[in-house]
Design an enzyme around this catalytic site. Structure first.
Site, PDB file in Angstrom:
ATOM      1  N   TYR A   1       0.863  16.616 120.550  1.00 37.98           N
ATOM      2  CA  TYR A   1       0.507  16.474 119.391  1.00 37.98           C
ATOM      3  C   TYR A   1       1.413  17.407 118.374  1.00 37.98           C
ATOM      4  O   TYR A   1       1.841  18.468 118.724  1.00 37.98           O
ATOM      5  CB  TYR A   1      -1.213  16.899 118.975  1.00 37.98           C
TER       6      TYR A   1
ATOM      7  N   GLU B   1      -0.257  35.251 122.755  1.00 38.93           N
ATOM      8  CA  GLU B   1      -0.458  34.531 121.418  1.00 38.93           C
ATOM      9  C   GLU B   1      -1.772  34.252 121.173  1.00 38.93           C
ATOM     10  O   GLU B   1      -2.770  34.673 121.731  1.00 38.93           O
ATOM     11  CB  GLU B   1       0.212  33.397 121.207  1.00 38.93           C
TER      12      GLU B   1
ATOM     13  N   ARG C   1      -6.902   4.352 136.330  1.00 38.28           N
ATOM     14  CA  ARG C   1      -6.773   5.864 136.162  1.00 38.28           C
ATOM     15  C   ARG C   1      -5.837   6.114 137.387  1.00 38.28           C
ATOM     16  O   ARG C   1      -6.248   5.866 138.674  1.00 38.28           O
ATOM     17  CB  ARG C   1      -8.101   6.641 136.399  1.00 38.28           C
TER      18      ARG C   1
ATOM     19  N   ARG D   1      10.143  19.770 117.521  1.00 40.08           N
ATOM     20  CA  ARG D   1       9.310  20.090 118.855  1.00 40.08           C
ATOM     21  C   ARG D   1       8.466  18.987 119.322  1.00 40.08           C
ATOM     22  O   ARG D   1       8.277  18.929 120.477  1.00 40.08           O
ATOM     23  CB  ARG D   1       8.278  21.389 118.164  1.00 40.08           C
TER      24      ARG D   1
ATOM     25  N   LYS E   1       3.500  21.206 123.694  1.00 41.56           N
ATOM     26  CA  LYS E   1       2.442  21.134 122.725  1.00 41.56           C
ATOM     27  C   LYS E   1       1.411  20.226 123.212  1.00 41.56           C
ATOM     28  O   LYS E   1       1.202  18.882 122.598  1.00 41.56           O
ATOM     29  CB  LYS E   1       2.596  21.291 121.440  1.00 41.56           C
TER      30      LYS E   1
END
Ligand code: PLP
Length: 285
Positions: A33, A180, A101, A52, A148
């Site tokens: 995302y 972070e 799955r 990114r 991300k």
């Protein structure tokens, strides 16, 4: 008021937007995302967020669902349809839905693209005005924090721990050093005025706001050192702050209940916030 959101080629009222229960984002957090800030109806740091996004997609071998021009057009259309002046656009690309799955990544599955807006009145944000309090929490996330992904459960768990202790956020600590924040990059300003923030590796997300802020700080002749720092060093620093697209530059005034500096937002963080916002507004698309 109902928002208009975007799902795989369609602009829909939020109540009508649907994603399959077989989507791998739902089953396995198999998705990446981006969150971009909207300032005065325009997107801040858009090129950085797209760069990114492609790095994250490439790392996970998820094909891009659209070109950057198409993604920019969708961002603009959502901003227009929802009348966003200041706020955020959330974009998520999932590996899609192949029915069963399976731990093996499916071949040639079309990715899903979901986007929506959030209004945010940045000027009403208390955090940057009074400074936030953080607590330290062990960094127990996976090792590829440079990608991300939407697997944010530990980050959200850590933030809940911070809230339970009366703080605003957590700084994550691994091997004695701060990595972070739960959803932001972490910085200190040493007593000689040097901005210190962890160097870029797979241990942290390569913040887009971080890149812009460091560039602007260098242009303003500020001294920057990219290296890890400890909680003890941070508690002894002149200032501390965080950066993220959703909060720009936000001062940190306490770490594990130790006051930083005089306990008020410091001059370096306040100056960086000003120059970041000035630049972001001037370069927004
Ligand atoms: N680090 C983490 C873990 C994040 O989740 C985020 C933003 O969501 C950031 C840093 C800041 O990145 P950016 O400046 O691109 O918003």
């Amino acid at each position: 008021m109902s928002r208009t959101v975007y799902v795989n080629g369609h602009y829909l009222p939020e109540a009508d937007a649907k994603v399959s229960i077989f989507d791998r984002a739902f089953l396995m957090a198999d998705a990446v995302y981006e969150v971009s800030a909207v300032l005065g109806g325009k997107l801040a740091d858009f090129d950085g967020h797209m760069a990114r996004l492609h790095r994250s997609l490439d790392a996970l071998q998820i094909p891009s669902p659209a070109t950057d021009e198409e993604l920019l057009a969708i961002h603009h259309e959502l901003i227009r349809l929802n009348g966003i002046d200041d706020g955020l656009v959330y974009l998520q690309v999932t590996r899609g839905n192949v029915g069963d799955r399976d731990f093996i990544w499916p071949k040639d599955a079309p990715p899903s693209l979901v986007m929506f807006t959030q209004t945010k009145h940045f000027e009403d944000d208390e955090g940057p005005r009074r400074g936030i309090k953080v607590v330290s929490v062990p960094d127990l996330r996976w090792g590829r924090r440079d990608i991300k992904t939407v697997q944010l459960l530990y980050s959200s768990f850590a933030k809940m721990q911070a809230k339970a202790q009366g703080a605003d956020d957590a700084w994550l600590v691994e091997d004695g050093f701060v990595t972070e924040g739960t959803s932001n990059n972490a910085y200190i300003v040493t007593r000689d005025g040097t901005i210190v923030t962890r160097n870029l590796t797979q241990d942290i997300l390569h913040g887009i706001t971080r890149a812009s802020v460091l560039k602007l700080a260098a242009e303003a002749q500020m001294k920057i050192v990219e290296r890890p720092f400890t909680i003890a060093e941070a508690q002894d620093a002149a200032e501390a702050f965080i950066t993220a697209a959703s909060t720009f530059v936000c001062p940190v005034v306490a770490i594990d209940e130790a006051q930083i500096g005089d306990g008020k937002p410091g001059p370096v963080a306040r100056r960086l916030r000003e120059i970041y916002l000035e630049n972001a507004e001037a370069t927004a698309v």
